[in-house]
Design a protein around this motif. Structure first.
Motif, PDB file in Angstrom:
ATOM      1  N   ARG A   1     -23.433  67.105  97.037  1.00  0.00           N
ATOM      2  CA  ARG A   1     -22.937  68.434  97.416  1.00  0.00           C
ATOM      3  C   ARG A   1     -22.556  68.466  98.888  1.00  0.00           C
ATOM      4  O   ARG A   1     -23.265  67.950  99.738  1.00  0.00           O
ATOM      5  CB  ARG A   1     -24.011  69.493  97.162  1.00  0.00           C
ATOM      6  N   ARG A   2     -21.446  69.119  99.166  1.00  0.00           N
ATOM      7  CA  ARG A   2     -20.980  69.260 100.541  1.00  0.00           C
ATOM      8  C   ARG A   2     -20.605  70.704 100.859  1.00  0.00           C
ATOM      9  O   ARG A   2     -20.099  70.983 101.937  1.00  0.00           O
ATOM     10  CB  ARG A   2     -19.781  68.352 100.787  1.00  0.00           C
ATOM     11  N   ASP A   3     -20.851  71.607  99.903  1.00  0.00           N
ATOM     12  CA  ASP A   3     -20.467  72.998 100.116  1.00  0.00           C
ATOM     13  C   ASP A   3     -21.549  73.742 100.893  1.00  0.00           C
ATOM     14  O   ASP A   3     -22.696  73.324 100.952  1.00  0.00           O
ATOM     15  CB  ASP A   3     -20.202  73.698  98.780  1.00  0.00           C
ATOM     16  N   ILE A   4     -21.146  74.818 101.510  1.00  0.00           N
ATOM     17  CA  ILE A   4     -22.068  75.688 102.240  1.00  0.00           C
ATOM     18  C   ILE A   4     -22.149  76.983 101.453  1.00  0.00           C
ATOM     19  O   ILE A   4     -21.160  77.697 101.317  1.00  0.00           O
ATOM     20  CB  ILE A   4     -21.560  75.948 103.673  1.00  0.00           C
ATOM     21  N   ASP A   5     -23.349  77.250 100.909  1.00  0.00           N
ATOM     22  CA  ASP A   5     -23.518  78.449 100.100  1.00  0.00           C
ATOM     23  C   ASP A   5     -24.571  79.356 100.718  1.00  0.00           C
ATOM     24  O   ASP A   5     -25.175  79.051 101.758  1.00  0.00           O
ATOM     25  CB  ASP A   5     -23.868  78.097  98.650  1.00  0.00           C
ATOM     26  N   THR A   6     -24.807  80.477 100.087  1.00  0.00           N
ATOM     27  CA  THR A   6     -25.749  81.479 100.604  1.00  0.00           C
ATOM     28  C   THR A   6     -27.164  80.926 100.694  1.00  0.00           C
ATOM     29  O   THR A   6     -27.869  81.164 101.674  1.00  0.00           O
ATOM     30  CB  THR A   6     -25.721  82.734  99.710  1.00  0.00           C
ATOM     31  N   ARG A   7     -27.584  80.172  99.672  1.00  0.00           N
ATOM     32  CA  ARG A   7     -28.936  79.586  99.696  1.00  0.00           C
ATOM     33  C   ARG A   7     -29.127  78.690 100.907  1.00  0.00           C
ATOM     34  O   ARG A   7     -30.173  78.714 101.559  1.00  0.00           O
ATOM     35  CB  ARG A   7     -29.194  78.786  98.425  1.00  0.00           C
ATOM     36  N   LEU A   8     -28.110  77.877 101.214  1.00  0.00           N
ATOM     37  CA  LEU A   8     -28.191  76.985 102.362  1.00  0.00           C
ATOM     38  C   LEU A   8     -28.289  77.773 103.661  1.00  0.00           C
ATOM     39  O   LEU A   8     -29.124  77.470 104.524  1.00  0.00           O
ATOM     40  CB  LEU A   8     -26.974  76.053 102.397  1.00  0.00           C
ATOM     41  N   LEU A   9     -27.468  78.789 103.819  1.00  0.00           N
ATOM     42  CA  LEU A   9     -27.478  79.587 105.044  1.00  0.00           C
ATOM     43  C   LEU A   9     -28.794  80.335 105.228  1.00  0.00           C
ATOM     44  O   LEU A   9     -29.351  80.367 106.330  1.00  0.00           O
ATOM     45  CB  LEU A   9     -26.296  80.556 105.047  1.00  0.00           C
TER      46      LEU A   9
ATOM     47  N   ALA B   1     -31.522  77.772 106.045  1.00  0.00           N
ATOM     48  CA  ALA B   1     -31.397  77.298 107.426  1.00  0.00           C
ATOM     49  C   ALA B   1     -31.889  78.357 108.416  1.00  0.00           C
ATOM     50  O   ALA B   1     -32.559  78.032 109.400  1.00  0.00           O
ATOM     51  CB  ALA B   1     -29.949  76.926 107.719  1.00  0.00           C
TER      52      ALA B   1
END
Length: 133
Positions: free
Chosen positions: A77-85, A88
């Motif tokens: 995976r290389r996408d930036i999604d809400t869970r990642l943000l 972080a």
């Protein structure tokens, strides 16, 4: 052998954190205090880690395969999604407030304090919640 080398790598990582002073939460908080008594130590530790990783990945990926596994496991995976943000942001807030990130927190268990216990419990609860969401 995979388990033994995993433990040795973890021991080396923890030793590096301790030698670099990253098990001292005041050092990390001092790095984040850019307008006060700023401590640049973390930059050197992070720089050493980035250089080591850069060189290490190039050496490892020249091999046909890993030594103790069938294939290399590389995140796809290389996408930036809400869970990642959100993850972080929560990580950054916890790191800034406590002065610990997960590696140094576990490396500091031998000198356990109540704030460290609170952080470790919070991390476990966070991991549990992340698996449920």
């Amino acid at each position: 052998m995979k388990l033994i080398f995993g433990y040795l790598a973890g021991l080396l990582f923890g030793l590096g954190l301790a030698i670099g002073g990253m098990t001292d939460p005041h050092r990390v908080q001092g790095f984040l205090d850019v307008f006060g008594n700023w401590d640049p130590t973390l930059i050197f530790v992070m720089g050493g880690a980035v250089i080591t990783t850069f060189i290490g990945y190039r050496l490892v990926f020249r091999r046909q395969g890993p030594l103790f596994a069938e294939t290399f496991i590389v995140p796809a995976r290389r996408d930036i999604d809400t869970r990642l943000l959100i993850g972080a942001a929560v990580f950054g807030i916890g790191w800034g407030l406590s002065g610990y990130c997960p590696g140094p927190a576990f490396a500091s268990i031998s000198g356990i304090t109540w704030p460290l216990v609170a952080l470790l419990l919070s991390m476990v609860v966070g991991w549990w919640l992340a698996r449920r969401v």
